[in-house]
Scaffold this active site. Structure first.
Site, PDB file in Angstrom:
ATOM      1  N   CYS A 280       0.776  -1.338   0.049  1.00  0.00           N
ATOM      2  CA  CYS A 280       0.132  -0.118   0.126  1.00  0.00           C
ATOM      3  C   CYS A 280       0.839   1.223   0.002  1.00  0.00           C
ATOM      4  O   CYS A 280       1.341   1.651  -1.079  1.00  0.00           O
ATOM      5  CB  CYS A 280      -0.830   0.031   1.135  1.00  0.00           C
ATOM      6  SG  CYS A 280      -2.281   0.971   0.919  1.00  0.00           S
TER       7      CYS A 280
ATOM      8  N   HIS B 233      -3.717  -5.096   0.750  1.00  0.00           N
ATOM      9  CA  HIS B 233      -3.094  -5.425   2.083  1.00  0.00           C
ATOM     10  C   HIS B 233      -3.454  -7.114   1.949  1.00  0.00           C
ATOM     11  O   HIS B 233      -4.427  -7.599   2.418  1.00  0.00           O
ATOM     12  CB  HIS B 233      -3.988  -5.063   3.020  1.00  0.00           C
ATOM     13  CG  HIS B 233      -3.644  -3.529   3.469  1.00  0.00           C
ATOM     14  ND1 HIS B 233      -2.740  -3.055   4.198  1.00  0.00           N
ATOM     15  CD2 HIS B 233      -4.114  -2.317   2.731  1.00  0.00           C
ATOM     16  CE1 HIS B 233      -2.563  -1.743   4.232  1.00  0.00           C
ATOM     17  NE2 HIS B 233      -3.493  -1.238   3.546  1.00  0.00           N
TER      18      HIS B 233
ATOM     19  N   GLU C   6      -2.115  -9.089   4.350  1.00  0.00           N
ATOM     20  CA  GLU C   6      -2.287  -9.470   5.780  1.00  0.00           C
ATOM     21  C   GLU C   6      -3.665  -9.527   6.540  1.00  0.00           C
ATOM     22  O   GLU C   6      -3.551 -10.369   7.546  1.00  0.00           O
ATOM     23  CB  GLU C   6      -1.334  -8.510   6.453  1.00  0.00           C
ATOM     24  CG  GLU C   6      -1.746  -7.191   6.866  1.00  0.00           C
ATOM     25  CD  GLU C   6      -1.327  -6.090   5.641  1.00  0.00           C
ATOM     26  OE1 GLU C   6      -1.391  -4.956   5.851  1.00  0.00           O
ATOM     27  OE2 GLU C   6      -1.089  -6.514   4.482  1.00  0.00           O
TER      28      GLU C   6
END
Length: 509
Positions: free
Chosen positions: A79, A167, A169
Site C-alpha cells: 500500500c 493488504h 495481511e
C-alpha cells in the site's frame, strides 16, 4: 543467527498483522520504525515496507532511502510502501478519483510472476487507500490490476523488488497467505525453521550464557506471560530464579492458593506473600479509578522491592514483556495510532538497580502460549482469560472493602465456573463481573430486600483492541443469574452488559 524478515513501520494499523502472517510461516521477523532500523546483516533475508495513514504527496510524509535494500535483498512494498517506491523512483501518485476501501477483485496480469504464483486469476483482495499510482517509472512492470486501479501490483525489472496496493495481511484478502508465502519463502528463501521448539532451545541456551550464576527475581501474577517467562528462566538457571507471588486481596476466589500450588508443582522457586490487609488499608476510601490504580501499583512495587531485598546478590529482574508491549512503546513520526507506554516496558523503578531480562519480548501472545505448551505448562494457566493488573479493584465501582471483594469473588467464581461447565469458556476472550455502587429492591421469600446489583461482562475479541459482547445462550444466563442470587448473600439483581468496544471498554473502570 536466526533468519528474519525486516518490517519497516510507516504507521499503519495493519503493521502487526504483517508480522503475524510472516510468523505463521515459521519465519522470524521484526518490526522497526522506518526512521530507526538496524543495518542489513546476512540473516536478514528480505524487507517489507508497511502501509501508512500518510500520503506520499505530503512534504513531511515518512520516507526511506530505498537504495539501502534494492538489489541487496528482496523488497515488498504494501500500500503506502508501494506508493512510496513509485513516488521516489519517478512515478506519479495522485488522489484516487474513486477511493478504494474494502473488497476488490484482483486480476492477475503476469501469470509468470513469482509473487503471484498460485493466486487465482480473479482473487478477492482488501483495499484501504486514498491515493493511487497513476504512472509507473520506466523500469516498472504491472503484474496485476483491479477494476478501478490499474497498478494494483508491480515488479521492478531485473530485481526482486515488488509493490502491491492492497493488504495481503488481512483475512479479507482471501489468498493473502499464499502471496506472503511466495514472497517470504520462495523469493526471500527463508527456511521456515523458526518454531516454538527451536525458540525454547535457543532462548534457554542464550539465557544460560547471559545469566551465568547470577540470581534473578521475578514477580509472578498467575497469568500466561509471566508464567512462561519464568519457566524459560527456570530451565536456564534453576534455583537461581527467585519468584514472588503477591496476594493483593484482589485476585479471584482461591486464586492465590491454587496458582501458588501450581507453581510449586512446576518446580519454580516461589514465595507467596499475603499482603491483603496492606492493600485494603491503602485503598480505604478511594473511589476514583486512577487513584485506585496508582495506590495498587505503588503498593505492589513497595512490597516487591522489600521482598527482593531479602534475597542476597540479586542482579536481574525478570519480566514477562511480550512483543506488542515493545512495539507500542516505540514512537514513530507521523499520525500513527501509537503510542502508549506499557507497565512492563522499562520495568520497575530505577531504585531497584537491577538489570532487566525479558525472554518473551519478541513473541506475540499466541506464540507465548505455543511456547508454554512446548514446555508442558498446564492448559489451565495457558488458556486463562486476561485479568486486569489492579484485579477486582477496577471491577468494584466505588470504594474497596474486604466485604465487597468477597461478594465479587463469589459472583465471579459462579460466572466463570458456569462458562467452563457449559463449555463456553474457550469461546470468550474475557469474562468477569462488576459490583455496582447501587442497590435494588427485590423480593426473597416473603421479605422485601434492598441489596446489591452485579453486572456480568463477557466479550469476544482477537486481540482486545476491539471487542463485541458475547452472545451467550439465554439458558446459560438464566442459570448463572439464578445461582448468583441464591448463593451470594447481599446480591438480589444480575444484569448482562451488551456493550461493544468501542464505544465502551472491556473493563468498567
Amino acid at each position: 543467527m536466526t533468519e528474519q524478515i525486516l518490517i519497516l513501520d510507516f504507521g499503519s494499523q495493519y503493521t502487526q498483522l504483517i508480522a503475524r502472517r510472516v510468523r505463521e510461516l515459521n519465519v522470524y521477523c521484526e518490526i522497526h520504525p522506518y526512521n530507526n532500523f538496524p543495518e542489513l546483516t546476512p540473516n536478514i533475508k528480505g524487507v517489507i515496507l508497511s502501509g501508512s495513514p500518510c500520503s506520499v504527496r505530503d512534504a513531511d510524509s515518512p520516507k526511506v532511502d530505498l537504495d539501502q535494500f534494492r538489489n541487496v535483498v528482496p523488497v515488498l512494498g504494501v500500500c503506502y510502501g508501494a506508493q512510496l517506491m513509485a513516488h521516489l523512483l519517478g512515478g506519479d501518485v495522485k488522489p484516487s478519483q474513486h477511493r478504494e476501501y474494502g473488497r476488490a477483485r484482483l486480476e492477475v496480469g503476469d501469470r509468470d510472476s513469482s509473487l503471484l504464483a498460485g493466486i487465482s486469476e480473479s482473487s478477492q483482495v482488501w483495499m484501504s487507500h486514498g491515493d493511487t499510482i497513476v504512472r509507473i517509472p520506466d523500469n516498472f512492470s504491472i503484474i496485476a490490476s483491479t477494476e478501478s486501479v490499474q497498478v494494483a501490483a508491480f515488479k521492478l525489472e531485473d530485481e526482486l523488488t515488488y509493490g502491491i496496493q492492497f493488504h495481503p495481511e488481512v483475512t479479507h484478502t482471501t489468498e493473502g497467505k499464499q502471496l506472503m508465502h511466495n514472497f517470504v519463502v520462495d523469493i526471500c528463501g527463508c527456511s521456515q525453521d523458526w518454531t516454538s521448539e527451536s525458540f525454547v532451545e535457543e532462548t534457554v541456551s542464550s539465557l544460560r550464557q547471559k545469566l551465568g550464576n547470577d540470581k534473578v527475581v521475578m514477580a509472578l501474577s498467575g497469568g500466561v506471560d509471566s508464567t512462561v517467562a519464568a519457566m524459560l528462566v527456570h530451565q536456564a538457571i534453576g534455583k537461581n530464579l527467585y519468584c514472588i507471588f503477591v496476594d493483593n486481596g484482589l485476585l479471584r476466589k482461591n486464586e492465590f492458593e491454587e496458582v501458588l500450588h501450581s507453581y510449586e508443582d512446576m518446580g519454580l522457586n516461589i514465595k507467596g506473600v499475603d499482603a491483603k490487609d496492606h492493600f485494603y488499608g491503602l485503598l480505604a476510601g478511594l473511589t476514583d479509578p486512577e487513584a485506585k490504580r496508582k495506590a495498587i501499583g505503588k503498593s505492589f512495587i513497595d512490597i516487591f522491592d522489600q521482598e527482593a531485598h531479602l534475597i542476597e546478590d540479586v542482579k536481574w529482574l525478570g519480566q514477562g514483556t511480550i512483543y506488542p508491549d515493545v512495539i507500542e512503546s516505540v514512537s514513530i513520526k507521523g499520525p500513527s495510532a501509537t503510542i502508549k507506554s506499557h507497565h512492563n516496558v522499562g520495568g520497575l523503578p530505577d531504585f531497584m538497580k537491577l538489570k532487566v531480562v525479558e525472554p518473551l519480548n519478541t513473541l506475540f501472545k499466541d506464540e507465548v502460549r505455543a511456547v508454554g505448551r512446548t514446555m508442558g505448562i498446564s492448559e489451565k494457566i495457558l488458556g486463562r482469560h486476561p485479568f486486569p493488573g489492579p484485579g477486582l479493584a477496577i471491577r468494584i465501582l466505588g470504594d474497596i472493602t474486604a466485604e465487597k471483594v468477597a461478594i465479587l469473588q463469589e459472583v465471579d467464581a459462579i460466572f466463570t465456573g458456569g462458562l467452563r461447565k457449559w463449555d463456553l469458556y474457550k469461546d470468550v476472550w474475557q469474562a468477569g463481573a462488576m459490583l455496582l455502587p447501587v442497590q435494588s429492591v427485590g423480593v426473597m421469600g416473603d421479605e422485601r430486600t434492598y441489596e446489591r446489583v452485579v453486572a456480568l461482562r463477557a466479550v469476544t475479541s482477537v486481540d482486545g483492541m476491539t471487542a463485541d459482547w458475547a452472545h451467550l445462550p439465554y439458558e446459560f444466563l438464566a442459570e448463572v443469574s439464578n445461582d448468583i442470587i441464591n448463593r451470594v448473600k447481599g446480591v438480589n439483581r444480575v444484569v448482562y452488559d451488551i456493550s461493544s468496544k468501542p464505544p465502551a471498554t472491556i473493563e468498567w473502570e
